[in-house]
Design an enzyme around this catalytic site. Sequence first.
Site, PDB file in Angstrom:
ATOM      1  CB  THR A 185      90.397  -1.337  68.017  1.00 50.75           C
ATOM      2  OG1 THR A 185      90.563  -0.570  67.090  1.00 50.75           O
ATOM      3  CG2 THR A 185      91.071  -2.769  67.549  1.00 50.75           C
ATOM      4  CG  ASP A 186      87.712   1.654  64.319  1.00 48.19           C
ATOM      5  OD1 ASP A 186      88.915   1.449  64.876  1.00 48.19           O
ATOM      6  OD2 ASP A 186      87.521   2.907  64.470  1.00 48.19           O
ATOM      7  CD  GLU A 187      93.579   1.120  64.837  1.00 49.05           C
ATOM      8  OE1 GLU A 187      94.832   0.483  64.606  1.00 49.05           O
ATOM      9  OE2 GLU A 187      93.719   2.007  65.482  1.00 49.05           O
TER      10      GLU A 187
ATOM     11  CE1 TYR B 211      95.628  -2.209  69.608  1.00 55.02           C
ATOM     12  CE2 TYR B 211      94.979  -1.227  67.670  1.00 55.02           C
ATOM     13  CZ  TYR B 211      94.540  -1.532  69.290  1.00 55.02           C
ATOM     14  OH  TYR B 211      93.656  -1.220  69.873  1.00 55.02           O
TER      15      TYR B 211
ATOM     16  CE  LYS C 231      92.074  -4.852  71.355  1.00 54.71           C
ATOM     17  NZ  LYS C 231      92.176  -4.805  72.933  1.00 54.71           N
TER      18      LYS C 231
END
Length: 362
Positions: free
Chosen positions: A135-137, A161, A165
């Site tokens: 993810t970009d997060e 989260y 990741k």
Amino acid sequence: MKNVLVTGGAGFIGSNFVRYLLNTDPKIQVVNLDVLSYAGSLENLRNLSDPERHIFVQGDICDRPFVEALFRQYSIDTVVHFAAETHVDRSILGPAQFIQTNVVGTYTLLDVARTLWLNEKLLGDQPVHFHHVSTDEVFGTLRPEDPPFSEVTPYQPNSPYSASKASSDHLVRAYYHTYGLPVTITNCSNNYGPYQFPEKLVPLMILNAIEGKSLPIYGDGQQIRDWLFVEDHCEAIWRVVTKGKLGETYNVGGNNQPPNLEIVHQICTILDELKPDSPYRPHNQLLKYVTDRPGHDRRYAMNIDKIQAELGWSPKETLATGLLKTVGWYVENKEWVEAIHKQSDYQTWIDKNYATRDKGRG
Ligand code: NAD
Ligand code: TYD
């Protein structure tokens, strides 16, 4: 035959990817490993184009003996790893499961692949590949003046989260550099489209609006995400698996970066047109500002120059075309919505997440 293990293939992106693979290459057999958590459903896998080439196996990616047996039984040569806990709000209320699935689960898959492919040479010299979907997060949040995230932006995860990741991405990288496991990674932005579990912004807003429930906007609604239509994402992943450079990371984004409030207004406008007899028209009267998410990232945006230049991939859908397809899908697929509501803890989650936020500024 290529034997592709798709983990999390009963979830939102995974099930779209299974459909994409079966439609794309007749020489692929898909082994779909999914634990069927609240977010996974066999309803997402109905009416596949070629079900003989799809084998569904219920199981946990953290269960090493089970995963090892699966690799042996089906001579797995490619892994596309989606399985994860994926909802930021759930990670705030209960981070433990995120560490287990996202960190321990990814480690388990990597280590089984290393042991069987590299040490034991289960498949001899046949090419093997481990692809990790992230993810970009992991990059944290952007200020308005910052350039979009690129593949070399430092990791600064802000939620349990995204931290879990980020940990999994580092493990994948380490298995490439330390053991030579042939890996690729994609970091993608917010997906939307058919089969998304209605806890995430787009499907939650569509279903709440259809049912005349309030549309909960966190904070001021000016947070920005880079919206990517799920089928564009599936195509990007397969492009990276088949043409990407081993050991490399590719950013995938939709080139659509409106504030949340605008997304919700667009959904309402589409519903006004698709459901002219709805008693809730205009649907944007249902908007309600609620207490913000703690640690809420303000802005994400993806620089997708690398995948465009090296692999010739670009998103096909604009936000307007993608949202029209998505809203239309949820309007037409009432049975899917009912089945998902029935089989999951959906209402319990809605009560838990929204009861304390509901300040009613709207
Ligand atoms: P999802 O929550 O819809 O589905 C996750 C799937 O994983 C479910 O089917 C669930 O049953 C399965 N799963 C969970 N724990 C498991 C376990 N221990 N063993 C086996 N299966 C397990 O998720 P999604 O939105 O489809 O996301 C897929 C991947 O893409 C994730 O890795 C996520 O981090 C990443 N991603 C998603 C988005 C997005 O906008 N949805 C954006 C960026 C990255
Ligand atoms: P979400 O779909 O949960 O994805 P992510 O947190 O991974 O970006 O949320 C997208 C954006 O929408 C995020 O800024 C939070 C916001 N949001 C709301 O305003 N209201 C809601 O009810 C939800 C679920 C999200």
